[in-house]
Enzyme design. Structure first.
Site, mmCIF file in Angstrom:
data_model
loop_
_atom_site.group_PDB
_atom_site.id
_atom_site.type_symbol
_atom_site.label_atom_id
_atom_site.label_comp_id
_atom_site.label_asym_id
_atom_site.label_seq_id
_atom_site.Cartn_x
_atom_site.Cartn_y
_atom_site.Cartn_z
ATOM 1 N N LYS A 22 0.953 -1.141 -0.443
ATOM 2 C CA LYS A 22 0.354 0.178 -0.032
ATOM 3 C C LYS A 22 0.832 1.467 0.103
ATOM 4 O O LYS A 22 0.736 2.031 -0.941
ATOM 5 C CB LYS A 22 -1.166 0.096 1.149
ATOM 6 N N ARG A 92 -3.308 3.103 8.367
ATOM 7 C CA ARG A 92 -3.598 2.394 7.545
ATOM 8 C C ARG A 92 -2.688 0.761 7.556
ATOM 9 O O ARG A 92 -1.400 1.509 7.764
ATOM 10 C CB ARG A 92 -3.791 2.518 6.113
ATOM 11 N N GLY A 101 -7.872 -7.190 4.010
ATOM 12 C CA GLY A 101 -9.417 -7.390 5.100
ATOM 13 C C GLY A 101 -8.996 -7.525 6.646
ATOM 14 O O GLY A 101 -9.113 -7.976 7.925
ATOM 15 N N MET A 103 -6.101 -6.783 8.077
ATOM 16 C CA MET A 103 -5.337 -5.700 9.422
ATOM 17 C C MET A 103 -6.458 -4.579 9.393
ATOM 18 O O MET A 103 -6.724 -4.432 8.441
ATOM 19 C CB MET A 103 -3.846 -5.406 8.870
ATOM 20 N N ARG A 336 -3.250 -0.953 -6.510
ATOM 21 C CA ARG A 336 -2.993 -2.351 -6.791
ATOM 22 C C ARG A 336 -3.198 -3.385 -7.624
ATOM 23 O O ARG A 336 -4.193 -2.878 -8.266
ATOM 24 C CB ARG A 336 -3.389 -3.210 -4.965
ATOM 25 N N HIS A 454 -16.806 -8.607 1.751
ATOM 26 C CA HIS A 454 -15.911 -9.475 2.339
ATOM 27 C C HIS A 454 -15.840 -10.662 1.672
ATOM 28 O O HIS A 454 -14.714 -10.939 1.441
ATOM 29 C CB HIS A 454 -15.277 -9.349 3.599
ATOM 30 N N SER A 763 13.901 -41.421 -8.366
ATOM 31 C CA SER A 763 12.681 -40.683 -7.502
ATOM 32 C C SER A 763 12.279 -40.363 -5.845
ATOM 33 O O SER A 763 12.508 -40.868 -5.223
ATOM 34 C CB SER A 763 11.262 -41.506 -8.085
ATOM 35 N N CYS A 830 8.111 -37.425 -6.758
ATOM 36 C CA CYS A 830 6.789 -37.935 -6.578
ATOM 37 C C CYS A 830 6.656 -37.202 -4.913
ATOM 38 O O CYS A 830 7.263 -37.492 -4.360
ATOM 39 C CB CYS A 830 6.026 -39.335 -6.826
ATOM 40 N N TYR A 850 11.731 -33.488 -13.591
ATOM 41 C CA TYR A 850 10.773 -33.498 -13.549
ATOM 42 C C TYR A 850 9.756 -33.576 -12.553
ATOM 43 O O TYR A 850 10.065 -33.897 -10.842
ATOM 44 C CB TYR A 850 9.654 -35.074 -13.806
HETATM 45 P P1 ADP Z 1 -7.791 -2.217 3.450
HETATM 46 O O1 ADP Z 1 -6.375 -3.102 3.458
HETATM 47 O O2 ADP Z 1 -8.828 -3.129 3.896
HETATM 48 O O3 ADP Z 1 -8.626 -2.225 2.541
HETATM 49 P P2 ADP Z 1 -7.929 0.776 3.432
HETATM 50 O O4 ADP Z 1 -6.328 0.546 4.315
HETATM 51 O O5 ADP Z 1 -7.730 0.019 2.542
HETATM 52 O O6 ADP Z 1 -7.911 -0.586 4.381
HETATM 53 O O7 ADP Z 1 -8.853 1.611 3.925
HETATM 54 C C1 ADP Z 1 -9.923 1.043 4.641
HETATM 55 C C2 ADP Z 1 -10.902 2.139 3.914
HETATM 56 O O8 ADP Z 1 -10.688 3.355 5.074
HETATM 57 C C3 ADP Z 1 -10.725 2.755 2.167
HETATM 58 O O9 ADP Z 1 -12.035 2.927 2.097
HETATM 59 C C4 ADP Z 1 -9.946 3.190 2.031
HETATM 60 O O10 ADP Z 1 -10.125 4.326 1.010
HETATM 61 C C5 ADP Z 1 -10.347 3.884 3.321
HETATM 62 N N1 ADP Z 1 -9.620 5.926 3.720
HETATM 63 C C6 ADP Z 1 -8.071 5.254 4.063
HETATM 64 N N2 ADP Z 1 -7.688 5.741 4.507
HETATM 65 C C7 ADP Z 1 -8.251 7.131 4.079
HETATM 66 C C8 ADP Z 1 -7.926 8.327 3.898
HETATM 67 N N3 ADP Z 1 -6.719 9.041 4.473
HETATM 68 N N4 ADP Z 1 -9.256 9.698 4.016
HETATM 69 C C9 ADP Z 1 -10.230 9.208 3.440
HETATM 70 N N5 ADP Z 1 -10.610 7.320 3.255
HETATM 71 C C10 ADP Z 1 -9.213 6.949 3.483
HETATM 72 MG MG MG Z 2 -7.867 -0.906 1.342
#
Ligand code: ADP
Ligand code: MG
Ligand code: MG
Length: 874
Positions: A22, A92, A101, A103, A336, A454, A763, A830, A850
């Site tokens: 991220k 984040r 989902g 963390m 991503r 999710h 093998s 195997c 193989y």
């Molecule tokens: P995940 O990895 O579970 O997707 P994220 O870190 O991407 O978690 O964040 C969860 C939600 O919060 C996402 O919808 C993201 O767009 C929103 N979000 C995260 N940071 C910000 C920010 N700085 N401003 C507005 N929305 C945010």
């Molecule tokens: Mg996200």
């Protein structure tokens, strides 16, 4: 001093290891000049230190964080906790490999009583300010204090009920103010302290919580399922907030550059106006398709389309993006490489090559081998499907056909799966706690949630069929029922899900085999051109062989002969052979088995159409063939004209304390050479027949199991040769055959150089080799493993993923020594490891010829071998 924090503007997309996926992508988008709310990333190394330092953030790292906070404040002209110009941030998590989902994210950090009122005034929008504050209290409590988010929901319902409204966007500023008070009171009552008002404390606590969450059980399960080492750690991103909940010109959404279910090249996504962050994925309200944004805000839509296509070009892959619109201005929050279904993965890979956006080698790397599995399994039989009427329809969130018994909790699903049932997990909506249950299910059905919920995201990742957002159903976890109008479905009843249409059916619907042409065929063709490692299959029956050839197997690497002995009509002859007192008697019994074995081998050779076939001589402990219960012994004794006492004696004599270390493998052939001779005759004469009748010029490969000393192999090989040479000479054809051995005891690996003097092929039987190297019993390791995982003594099951440091070293040693003695020696593996990704890569790297794996893993191994060749050309 070591640098633990980077501004987004200091990083780039190459720095995944340090900044997490991220963070690296936020930095990359910043570098590309895209509208990204600024912030900084605390590195994965800081997370590793957190654990090394006994789960604390040392002052040196905290100082750096404060220094970068200061820089962010200067950059934005705002400050945490400053009522004149308050900075609010999100915290984040972001690991190297995306863990959707797993963390938790905290939004609106920096809110407190004073800031909330200040924001209300500054924005002239008190509803927004209080909504943001109450969300923050909820998320902070959940992630940092482990006071569940759901424990706050009752207050929202209470306020809504009192007001007589349905949706939370119908609540006004006063309602929100009330909620803030209720939330704070709930916090104090539950935790015995006031909600923290100091933003810096909020920040440090949140960062610590993200580090801590790297080690939560869900994250550990996810990592184990996806081969992500614990040592990687997660980065933390602190980013200034933008707000999608400022009113009707604000909103938030997620989108893919292509359809993640089908791969179709068309922007695909959902958004919600006047909403924040997780509202879209959490399925609070039903979101709108991205195309309608064009009508609502044409300019923002244009800009977004432009950014999406630039991102896709830039990364050369389908992107999954998060965005927020604040008062009509677009911000990018994440990009991503998008998770996608297997079908979409193939289509996207093939299309990207056709569009000139990537090479074949790059395309090969874009499909996860494990995902192919979803394409190999059955779909519903068209006619059966057409004849059925759906009871309800939801969103086609992850394709495939699933048929199973309904269970309502992850635990129940896991339990039922353990006892061999096919399971459909039915939930209101899934959450990360459900991951084990989802992994145990054939399919997942949810009542709420969109295509990016999710359930949908995780199911697609797993290749599990999923129907999400079935609005018409009522799920009662307490009663264990689904109610659809007048229909009630109870726990344990069958339903069928079609993940490609979203249809749900009562009862069981017939399924059929998968389609292996089209994109699949082209893509796998490229994989075959690129790979150097051959892929064979483990197959004991013509049916296995036919299936595996369809999946592209280039031969049989392991044909076990024992099942042929166990079949009901043969077992009597086998038992007769075992209790025989003289060689003559034994030969007579074996003569009955010979034609049956010959017939089996002929059928297998034919099914393989002349491709190489390795047949292993009888391997399992002898006593397995004998009856154990008194009644069975009496019956057999009567059948064979023996006294009960006599047969009892024989059975007793054959009892062993450690059968896995007992009379099995080549030891059987040494105790009873007639068995090996009979099997050789069956193998060779079947090949002669097929050679003469079908013109298939076969070179049978006869494999001697469980050798640990060259003298054992010499003994058995001599018997094999005398039979085989005689038969071939009598047949008058120029047929070759090979005699080789399994390397599956540590001693065989250590003395492989000598063994290669006799063995024409090795093998690696890595199941037994792992068992004997670790001294773990593979049938009893379950309990130990669980504990070992918890303590991180092991991060994966060594029977599923080859232990490269120990067992792998033995393999490497044997490879080198074997080649030195006999440069032309054929080397294969195997056993379960042949279909595991990292193990296949290992086999490529040590230079095996193989791998051999079960039929359904063959395509997976072909792709894994191609990926290994791209990573490490040889
Ligand atoms: P995940 O990895 O579970 O997707 P994220 O870190 O991407 O978690 O964040 C969860 C939600 O919060 C996402 O919808 C993201 O767009 C929103 N979000 C995260 N940071 C910000 C920010 N700085 N401003 C507005 N929305 C945010
Ligand atoms: Mg996200
Ligand atoms: Mg073995």
């Amino acid at each position: 001093m070591k640098k633990y924090v980077y501004m987004f503007s200091e990083g780039n997309g190459q720095m995944r290891e340090l900044l997490g996926g991220k963070g690296a992508n936020l930095a990359e988008m910043t570098g590309l000049g895209m509208p990204v709310p600024q912030g900084f990333t605390i590195t994965t190394e800081a997370c590793t230190r957190y654990y090394e330092d006994g789960k604390t953030i040392y002052p040196d790292i905290e100082e750096q964080i404060m220094e970068f906070l200061d820089r962010l404040e200067k950059m934005t002209g705002k400050a945490l906790g400053n009522p004149d110009s308050p900075l609010l941030v999100s915290v984040r998590s972001g690991a190297r490999a995306s863990m959707p989902g797993m963390m938790d994210t905290i939004l609106n950090l920096g809110m407190n009583d004073g800031v909330c009122e200040a924001v209300a005034k500054l924005t002239n929008n008190p509803r927004f300010a209080r909504d943001s504050y109450r969300r923050f209290i909820q998320m902070f409590s959940d992630v940092v204090m482990e006071l569940p988010k759901s424990s706050f929901e009752q207050f929202i319902d209470e306020v809504k009920d009192k007001k007589g409204v349905k949706h939370d966007n119908e609540l006004d500023a006063d309602d929100m103010a009330q909620l803030v008070e209720m939330f704070k009171a709930h916090y104090k009552k539950s935790l015995g302290e006031d909600f923290p008002q100091d933003p810096k404390k909020q920040l440090m606590e949140s960062i610590r919580a993200v580090f801590r969450s790297w080690d939560n059980p869900r994250a550990n399960t996810y990592r184990r399922m996806n081969d992500i080492p614990h040592s990687w750690g997660t980065a933390v991103n602190v980013q200034s907030m933008v707000f999608g909940n400022m009113g009707e010109t604000s909103g938030t959404g997620v989108a893919f550059t292509r359809n993640p279910a089908t791969g179709e090249k068309k922007l695909y996504g959902e958004f919600l106006m006047n909403a924040q962050g997780e509202d879209v994925v959490a399925g609070i309200r039903t979101p709108q398709p991205i195309s309608t944004l064009q009508d609502i805000m044409p300019e923002v839509y244009e800009q977004f389309v432009d950014i999406s296509s630039r991102l896709e070009q830039h990364y050369g892959d389908m992107q999954d993006m998060e965005f927020t619109i604040e008062n009509g201005k677009l911000y990018m929050l994440q990009t991503r490489n998008g998770k996608r279904t297997a079908q979409a993965a193939l289509k996207v890979a093939v299309d990207l090559v056709d569009e000139g956006l990537c090479t074949r080698e790059q395309a090969i790397m874009k499909v996860e081998p494990k995902q192919l599995d979803a394409l190999l399994h059955p779909t519903f039989v068209r006619a059966a499907l057409d004849a059925a009427t759906p009871v309800t329809t939801g969103l086609p969130a992850s394709p495939g056909a699933a048929c199973g018994k309904v269970y309502f909790t992850a635990q129940d699903a896991v339990q039922a799966h353990k006892v061999g049932e096919k399971v459909v997990l039915v939930r209101q909506e899934t959450s990360p706690e459900d991951i084990d249950g989802m992994a145990s299910a054939e399919g997942v059905m949810t009542a709420r949630g969109g295509m990016t919920s999710h359930a949908a995201v995780v199911a697609r990742g797993m290749g599990t069929c999923c129907v999400a957002g079935c609005n018409e159903i009522r799920v009662s976890e307490a009663d264990k029922t689904i109610t659809i109008g007048d229909t009630v479905i109870r726990e344990g009843e069958y339903i069928s899900l079609d993940g490609s249409t979203g249809n749900v059916y009562l009862g069981q619907i017939a399924t059929q085999e998968a389609e292996l042409t089209g994109d699949f065929g082209r893509f796998m063709g490229w994989a075959d051109e690129i790979r150097t490692l051959h892929v064979r299959t483990n197959g004991d029956t013509p049916r296995d062989a036919t299936q595996a050839r369809k999946f592209g197997a280039e031969g049989i690497g392991l044909c076990r002969t024992e099942h042929m002995f166990f079949e009901t009509d043969r077992i009597k002859a086998v038992r007769e052979m075992i209790v025989s007192e003289t060689t003559e008697q034994r030969k007579k019994a074996l003569a009955k088995i010979l034609p049956m074995q010959r017939g089996d081998f002929e059928a297998i050779y034919r099914a393989m159409g002349g491709l190489p076939v390795t047949i292993r001589l009888l391997d399992p402990p002898l006593h397995e063939f004998l009856p154990q219960e008194e009644a069975d012994i009496r019956e057999l004794a009567a059948d064979m004209g023996l006294t009960y006492e006599k047969l009892e004696d024989v059975v007793h004599d054959l009892h062993e304390f450690n059968p896995m270390l007992g009379t099995r493998g080549c030891r059987l052939a040494i105790l009873y050479p007639e068995i090996a001779e009979m099997q050789t005759e069956a193998i060779i004469s079947a090949a002669i027949n097929v050679w003469k009748q079908d013109g298939l010029k076969i070179t049978p490969e006869i494999m001697v199991p469980l050798v640990s000393d060259i003298k054992e192999l010499r003994f058995v090989k001599k018997r094999i040769k005398s039979v085989a040479d005689r038969l071939i000479e009598e047949a008058g054809i120029n047929m070759k055959y090979m005699v080789g051995t399994m390397i599956e005891t540590p001693r065989a690996a250590v003395t492989a150089g000598e063994i290669a003097e006799e063995a024409e092929f090795f093998s690696f039987g890595t199941n037994d080799l792992t068992q004997m190297t670790y001294g773990f019993s593979r049938d009893d390791i379950g309990k130990i493993l669980e504990r070992y995982f918890e303590e991180k003594i092991l991060e994966s099951d060594p029977f599923a993923r080859l232990d490269q440091d120990g067992v792998g070293k033995l393999v490497k040693m044997a490879v080198d020594a074997g080649r030195e003695t006999r440069p032309s020696i054929k080397l294969g593996i195997c056993g379960e490891h042949g279909g595991d990704l990292s193990s296949v890569e290992f086999c490529h790297n040590v230079g095996l010829n193989y791998v051999s794996c079960s039929p359904f893993r063959v395509p997976i191994a072909r792709l894994a071998a191609a990926q290994a060749a791209v990573k490490n050309p040889r």
